[in-house]
Design a protein around this motif. Structure first.
Motif, PDB file in Angstrom:
ATOM      1  N   ALA A  19       0.830  -1.219   0.000  1.00 16.23           N
ATOM      2  CA  ALA A  19       0.000   0.000   0.000  1.00 16.23           C
ATOM      3  C   ALA A  19       0.861   1.265   0.000  1.00 16.23           C
ATOM      4  CB  ALA A  19      -0.944  -0.014   1.195  1.00 16.23           C
ATOM      5  N   PRO A  20       1.749   1.425  -0.966  1.00 21.18           N
ATOM      6  CA  PRO A  20       2.616   2.612  -0.978  1.00 21.18           C
ATOM      7  C   PRO A  20       1.845   3.864  -1.366  1.00 21.18           C
ATOM      8  CG  PRO A  20       2.913   1.372  -2.999  1.00 21.18           C
ATOM      9  CD  PRO A  20       1.973   0.564  -2.152  1.00 21.18           C
ATOM     10  N   ALA A  21       2.425   5.016  -1.058  1.00 26.19           N
ATOM     11  CA  ALA A  21       1.810   6.277  -1.479  1.00 26.19           C
ATOM     12  C   ALA A  21       1.855   6.417  -2.997  1.00 26.19           C
ATOM     13  CB  ALA A  21       2.539   7.449  -0.829  1.00 26.19           C
ATOM     14  N   ALA A  22       2.848   5.832  -3.627  1.00 25.99           N
ATOM     15  CA  ALA A  22       2.989   5.848  -5.081  1.00 25.99           C
ATOM     16  C   ALA A  22       3.980   4.775  -5.480  1.00 25.99           C
ATOM     17  CB  ALA A  22       3.447   7.216  -5.580  1.00 25.99           C
ATOM     18  N   ILE A  23       3.995   4.463  -6.762  1.00 20.57           N
ATOM     19  CA  ILE A  23       4.962   3.511  -7.306  1.00 20.57           C
ATOM     20  C   ILE A  23       5.697   4.193  -8.458  1.00 20.57           C
ATOM     21  CG2 ILE A  23       5.280   1.295  -8.484  1.00 20.57           C
ATOM     22  CD1 ILE A  23       2.815   0.261  -7.060  1.00 20.57           C
ATOM     23  N   PHE A  24       7.022   4.170  -8.400  1.00 21.17           N
ATOM     24  CA  PHE A  24       7.845   4.693  -9.481  1.00 21.17           C
ATOM     25  C   PHE A  24       8.386   3.511 -10.277  1.00 21.17           C
ATOM     26  CE2 PHE A  24       9.256   9.006  -7.481  1.00 21.17           C
ATOM     27  CZ  PHE A  24       7.928   9.402  -7.467  1.00 21.17           C
ATOM     28  N   VAL A  25       8.228   3.558 -11.586  1.00 26.34           N
ATOM     29  CA  VAL A  25       8.676   2.472 -12.465  1.00 26.34           C
ATOM     30  C   VAL A  25       9.813   2.985 -13.342  1.00 26.34           C
ATOM     31  CG1 VAL A  25       8.025   0.873 -14.290  1.00 26.34           C
ATOM     32  CG2 VAL A  25       6.389   1.412 -12.466  1.00 26.34           C
ATOM     33  N   TYR A  26      10.964   2.328 -13.271  1.00 25.14           N
ATOM     34  CA  TYR A  26      12.152   2.755 -14.004  1.00 25.14           C
ATOM     35  C   TYR A  26      12.380   1.855 -15.214  1.00 25.14           C
ATOM     36  CZ  TYR A  26      13.190   5.156  -9.592  1.00 25.14           C
ATOM     37  OH  TYR A  26      13.126   5.946  -8.469  1.00 25.14           O
ATOM     38  N   SER A  27      12.475   2.476 -16.368  1.00 30.31           N
ATOM     39  CA  SER A  27      12.878   1.718 -17.548  1.00 30.31           C
ATOM     40  C   SER A  27      14.388   1.543 -17.537  1.00 30.31           C
ATOM     41  CB  SER A  27      12.455   2.436 -18.831  1.00 30.31           C
ATOM     42  OG  SER A  27      13.166   3.659 -18.976  1.00 30.31           O
ATOM     43  N   THR A  28      14.866   0.524 -18.229  1.00 32.01           N
ATOM     44  CA  THR A  28      16.300   0.238 -18.297  1.00 32.01           C
ATOM     45  C   THR A  28      16.676  -0.049 -19.746  1.00 32.01           C
ATOM     46  OG1 THR A  28      15.875  -2.089 -17.826  1.00 32.01           O
ATOM     47  CG2 THR A  28      16.385  -0.669 -15.945  1.00 32.01           C
ATOM     48  N   CYS A  29      17.933  -0.351 -19.964  1.00 30.97           N
ATOM     49  CA  CYS A  29      18.406  -0.574 -21.333  1.00 30.97           C
ATOM     50  C   CYS A  29      17.608  -1.678 -22.028  1.00 30.97           C
ATOM     51  CB  CYS A  29      19.887  -0.937 -21.318  1.00 30.97           C
ATOM     52  SG  CYS A  29      20.970   0.388 -20.780  1.00 30.97           S
ATOM     53  N   VAL A  30      17.442  -2.814 -21.357  1.00 30.90           N
ATOM     54  CA  VAL A  30      16.799  -3.966 -21.984  1.00 30.90           C
ATOM     55  C   VAL A  30      15.355  -3.655 -22.342  1.00 30.90           C
ATOM     56  CG1 VAL A  30      16.057  -6.339 -21.623  1.00 30.90           C
ATOM     57  CG2 VAL A  30      18.332  -5.618 -20.874  1.00 30.90           C
ATOM     58  N   THR A  31      14.596  -3.137 -21.394  1.00 27.72           N
ATOM     59  CA  THR A  31      13.164  -2.909 -21.638  1.00 27.72           C
ATOM     60  C   THR A  31      12.931  -1.765 -22.617  1.00 27.72           C
ATOM     61  OG1 THR A  31      13.119  -1.595 -19.595  1.00 27.72           O
ATOM     62  CG2 THR A  31      12.411  -3.884 -19.459  1.00 27.72           C
ATOM     63  N   ALA A  32      13.850  -0.790 -22.658  1.00 26.52           N
ATOM     64  CA  ALA A  32      13.714   0.274 -23.647  1.00 26.52           C
ATOM     65  C   ALA A  32      14.032  -0.250 -25.048  1.00 26.52           C
ATOM     66  CB  ALA A  32      14.630   1.437 -23.294  1.00 26.52           C
ATOM     67  N   LEU A  33      15.021  -1.121 -25.158  1.00 28.49           N
ATOM     68  CA  LEU A  33      15.409  -1.654 -26.462  1.00 28.49           C
ATOM     69  C   LEU A  33      14.330  -2.568 -27.052  1.00 28.49           C
ATOM     70  CD1 LEU A  33      19.211  -2.381 -25.894  1.00 28.49           C
ATOM     71  CD2 LEU A  33      18.226  -0.744 -27.511  1.00 28.49           C
ATOM     72  N   ILE A  34      13.638  -3.333 -26.198  1.00 27.00           N
ATOM     73  CA  ILE A  34      12.600  -4.226 -26.739  1.00 27.00           C
ATOM     74  C   ILE A  34      11.272  -3.498 -26.906  1.00 27.00           C
ATOM     75  CG2 ILE A  34      13.699  -6.245 -25.729  1.00 27.00           C
ATOM     76  CD1 ILE A  34      11.615  -6.254 -23.544  1.00 27.00           C
ATOM     77  N   GLY A  35      11.221  -2.228 -26.495  1.00 28.73           N
ATOM     78  CA  GLY A  35      10.052  -1.403 -26.789  1.00 28.73           C
ATOM     79  C   GLY A  35       8.911  -1.493 -25.808  1.00 28.73           C
ATOM     80  N   ASP A  36       9.150  -1.925 -24.572  1.00 26.27           N
ATOM     81  CA  ASP A  36       8.073  -1.951 -23.575  1.00 26.27           C
ATOM     82  C   ASP A  36       7.592  -0.528 -23.293  1.00 26.27           C
ATOM     83  OD1 ASP A  36       8.188  -4.640 -23.423  1.00 26.27           O
ATOM     84  OD2 ASP A  36       8.899  -4.765 -21.348  1.00 26.27           O
ATOM     85  N   ASP A  37       6.282  -0.323 -23.377  1.00 26.59           N
ATOM     86  CA  ASP A  37       5.687   0.999 -23.168  1.00 26.59           C
ATOM     87  C   ASP A  37       5.319   1.143 -21.694  1.00 26.59           C
ATOM     88  OD1 ASP A  37       4.386   3.389 -23.241  1.00 26.59           O
ATOM     89  OD2 ASP A  37       3.114   2.898 -24.968  1.00 26.59           O
ATOM     90  N   ILE A  38       6.291   1.576 -20.882  1.00 27.63           N
ATOM     91  CA  ILE A  38       6.021   1.657 -19.453  1.00 27.63           C
ATOM     92  C   ILE A  38       5.038   2.776 -19.130  1.00 27.63           C
ATOM     93  CG2 ILE A  38       8.302   0.706 -18.916  1.00 27.63           C
ATOM     94  CD1 ILE A  38       9.065   3.524 -17.902  1.00 27.63           C
ATOM     95  N   GLU A  39       4.984   3.801 -19.955  1.00 31.85           N
ATOM     96  CA  GLU A  39       4.031   4.886 -19.697  1.00 31.85           C
ATOM     97  C   GLU A  39       2.597   4.388 -19.818  1.00 31.85           C
ATOM     98  OE1 GLU A  39       4.793   8.402 -21.882  1.00 31.85           O
ATOM     99  OE2 GLU A  39       6.895   8.552 -21.283  1.00 31.85           O
ATOM    100  N   ALA A  40       2.326   3.574 -20.836  1.00 32.13           N
ATOM    101  CA  ALA A  40       0.972   3.037 -21.000  1.00 32.13           C
ATOM    102  C   ALA A  40       0.613   2.095 -19.855  1.00 32.13           C
ATOM    103  CB  ALA A  40       0.860   2.320 -22.339  1.00 32.13           C
ATOM    104  N   VAL A  41       1.568   1.259 -19.448  1.00 31.04           N
ATOM    105  CA  VAL A  41       1.318   0.326 -18.349  1.00 31.04           C
ATOM    106  C   VAL A  41       1.068   1.100 -17.052  1.00 31.04           C
ATOM    107  CG1 VAL A  41       2.288  -1.532 -16.950  1.00 31.04           C
ATOM    108  CG2 VAL A  41       2.686  -1.496 -19.425  1.00 31.04           C
ATOM    109  N   CYS A  42       1.851   2.123 -16.787  1.00 26.39           N
ATOM    110  CA  CYS A  42       1.692   2.916 -15.569  1.00 26.39           C
ATOM    111  C   CYS A  42       0.337   3.626 -15.548  1.00 26.39           C
ATOM    112  CB  CYS A  42       2.822   3.935 -15.449  1.00 26.39           C
ATOM    113  SG  CYS A  42       4.436   3.206 -15.092  1.00 26.39           S
ATOM    114  N   LYS A  43      -0.055   4.162 -16.687  1.00 28.06           N
ATOM    115  CA  LYS A  43      -1.341   4.860 -16.754  1.00 28.06           C
ATOM    116  C   LYS A  43      -2.496   3.896 -16.489  1.00 28.06           C
ATOM    117  CE  LYS A  43      -4.026   7.877 -19.820  1.00 28.06           C
ATOM    118  NZ  LYS A  43      -4.057   8.543 -21.149  1.00 28.06           N
ATOM    119  N   HIS A  44      -2.429   2.713 -17.076  1.00 26.21           N
ATOM    120  CA  HIS A  44      -3.483   1.720 -16.874  1.00 26.21           C
ATOM    121  C   HIS A  44      -3.503   1.230 -15.426  1.00 26.21           C
ATOM    122  CE1 HIS A  44      -6.288  -1.494 -17.655  1.00 26.21           C
ATOM    123  NE2 HIS A  44      -5.383  -2.424 -17.318  1.00 26.21           N
ATOM    124  N   ALA A  45      -2.317   0.991 -14.849  1.00 25.58           N
ATOM    125  CA  ALA A  45      -2.239   0.505 -13.472  1.00 25.58           C
ATOM    126  C   ALA A  45      -2.727   1.559 -12.484  1.00 25.58           C
ATOM    127  CB  ALA A  45      -0.804   0.109 -13.151  1.00 25.58           C
TER     128      ALA A  45
END
Length: 496
Positions: free
Chosen positions: A122-148
């Motif tokens: 139950a955190p006040a917020a969650i920060f999600v950090y992209s890294t080299c691997v996930t940026a290179l394979i094209g994971d859209d962390i912004e879309a996932v964060c918005k949906h979550a």
């Protein structure tokens, strides 16, 4: 997702940096950071810098979307301390495997991780950090964060700073951009007042900001948000209602301070809490900015009264150290704000500065040093370990103040050393911090171990002892060698 080129250009184009504005338009677009050499140790990547700048926000869960090896700096990160939740010290990772990457399961796994953390902690917020691997394979962390965020009813903030985009300092700046885009201004305080301030670029290392905060409290000044040291998510979300700001580490977060002034009219200045004079001047500047923004003019008089009281008390405590330290020569091998603030602080007590590094220092930092030291040869960008060792072993300095990476150079040169970087265990900010710094320097310089280790070894000062040791060692080796050889040969023959 890759960072847009426009975002990177905007981060590098910093109007508050005089050095950047001195460049022509084409050079300014190239950026401030030196390009990284593939396969070389660069002293930190953009992901590392972003996480360093944000992890001390205490009630936030920090999720690294990456294979397990990317999460290397978690517990006791940079020596920052929290007065509340310890959640920030527990790092989370999606732990992507080769199968996850090949099968395209990264985004699904990230969403599942966010769900588990929200339910378990139950955190006040969650920060999600992209890294080299996930940026290179094209994971859209912004879309996932918005949906979550919509699904679980809490802020989920994407930190888009994969390591390959640049240096650690660039990551610091991208962390500030994430706060501007997703956090600051998203909540409204119900207790905003005329004496609210922000402290930016303060990490509360070893709890040293806690030595300054009571001084502000005695003046009736409230710290709306300290970014990031000992901060809460809601504090930062309401930071746009502060009336003034002080920036401690301009190298990291000057863009954040400048953009907050542009958006919400929050004037700022760069100052330091290292040293008696610097602390007093910082308090004066804060009071002056608040009065100009509508605070009671009596704040100026209260500030001067507090300064007079605290300075008298500090100098009384330091009086015992002056005859022991006056004329001692100290070498500073650090950078950033400490490159100039510690120079002033140590010279106040009569310590001589033989040199200071200006690595990671701004143009303003370097100019302050030049005004204080006068001698250009006392200022250096960096020194190779071999040259550093030669300087110390030849007795050009009585002590070195630096980070942990150069401590062994000083110890090899049999020179006292004190850690003043982020891993330090003692707080040195404010009036009490100055007293503690001088006390630690005094303890290090006058430690009797140094006179003992500098004495010649018995076999160096007495040739007879050396000859006896040499002959004994040779005789022992000669007598044992045939026996050992015979044993080895017999064993080999027996096995044959």
């Amino acid at each position: 997702m890759f960072l847009p080129n426009a975002k990177l250009r905007d981060v590098f184009n910093e109007p508050a940096c005089e050095k950047n504005q001195g460049k022509d338009a084409r050079t300014r677009k190239v950026g401030c950071s030196k390009p990284l050499t593939p396969g070389a140790a660069a002293g930190g990547c953009a992901f590392d810098g972003a996480k360093i700048a944000l992890q001390p926000i205490t009630d936030v869960a920090h999720v690294i979307h990456a294979p397990l090896a990317c999460e290397g700096n978690s517990w006791d990160n940079r020596g920052a301390i929290s007065s509340g939740s310890a959640l920030w010290r527990t790092s989370f990772t999606t732990d992507l495997t080769e199968l996850d990457i090949v099968m395209g399961q990264g985004e699904r796994k990230l969403f599942k991780t966010i769900r588990e953390i929200s339910q378990a902690y139950a955190p006040a917020a969650i920060f999600v950090y992209s890294t080299c691997v996930t940026a290179l394979i094209g994971d859209d962390i912004e879309a996932v964060c918005k949906h979550a965020a919509a699904k679980f009813g809490l802020p989920v903030v994407p930190i888009n700073a994969p390591g390959f985009v640049g240096s650690k300092n660039l990551g610091n700046k991208l962390a500030g951009e994430a706060l501007l885009d997703h956090v600051i201004g998203t909540a409204e305080p119900d207790d905003a007042g005329p004496c609210d301030i922000n402290i930016i670029g303060e990490f509360n290392l070893s709890g040293e900001f806690w030595q300054v905060k009571p001084l502000l409290h005695r003046l009736g000044i409230r710290v709306r948000a300290c970014i990031p040291g000992d901060a809460r998510y809601l504090d930062i979300a309401c930071a746009h209602r502060a009336r003034a700001a002080m920036i401690v580490c301009s190298t990291a977060l000057i863009s954040l301070a400048r953009k907050m002034e542009e958006r919400w009219d929050i004037p700022f200045f760069e100052g330091s809490f290292y040293g008696i004079a610097a602390t007093s001047q910082a308090l004066r500047n804060i009071a002056d900015l608040l009065v100009r923004k509508g605070a009671d003019p009596a704040l100026i008089d209260r500030t001067e009264a507090l300064i007079a009281q605290e300075e008298a008390l500090a100098w009384k405590k330091l009086a015992a150290y002056r005859p022991r330290l006056e004329g001692k020569r100290v070498l500073l091998n650090t950078g950033g704000v400490k490159s100039w603030s510690l120079v002033d602080a140590l010279m106040e007590i009569g310590i001589e500065i033989v040199g200071t590094s200006v690595k990671k220092s701004t143009v303003e930092d370097k100019e302050r040093i030049r005004q204080t030291l006068k001698e250009e040869n006392q200022i250096f960008e960096s020194v190779a370990p071999r040259e550093l060792y030669a300087m110390l072993s030849q007795g050009h300095a009585d002590m070195m103040l630096s980070g942990g990476r150069t401590q062994f150079v000083a110890l090899k040169a049999k020179t006292p050393w004190l850690d003043i970087n982020q891993e330090r265990h003692n707080p040195y900010a404010g009036y009490d911090g100055m007293v503690e710094l001088i006390r630690q320097i005094d303890l290090a310089i006058h430690n009797p171990i140094w006179s003992q280790v500098r004495e010649p070894a018995p076999w160096d000062s007495c040739p007879a002892v050396e000859d006896e040791l040499t002959s004994t060692t040779s005789a022992s080796t000669t007598s044992r060698a045939p026996e050992k050889f015979a044993h080895t040969t017999a064993k080999a023959v027996g096995q044959g």
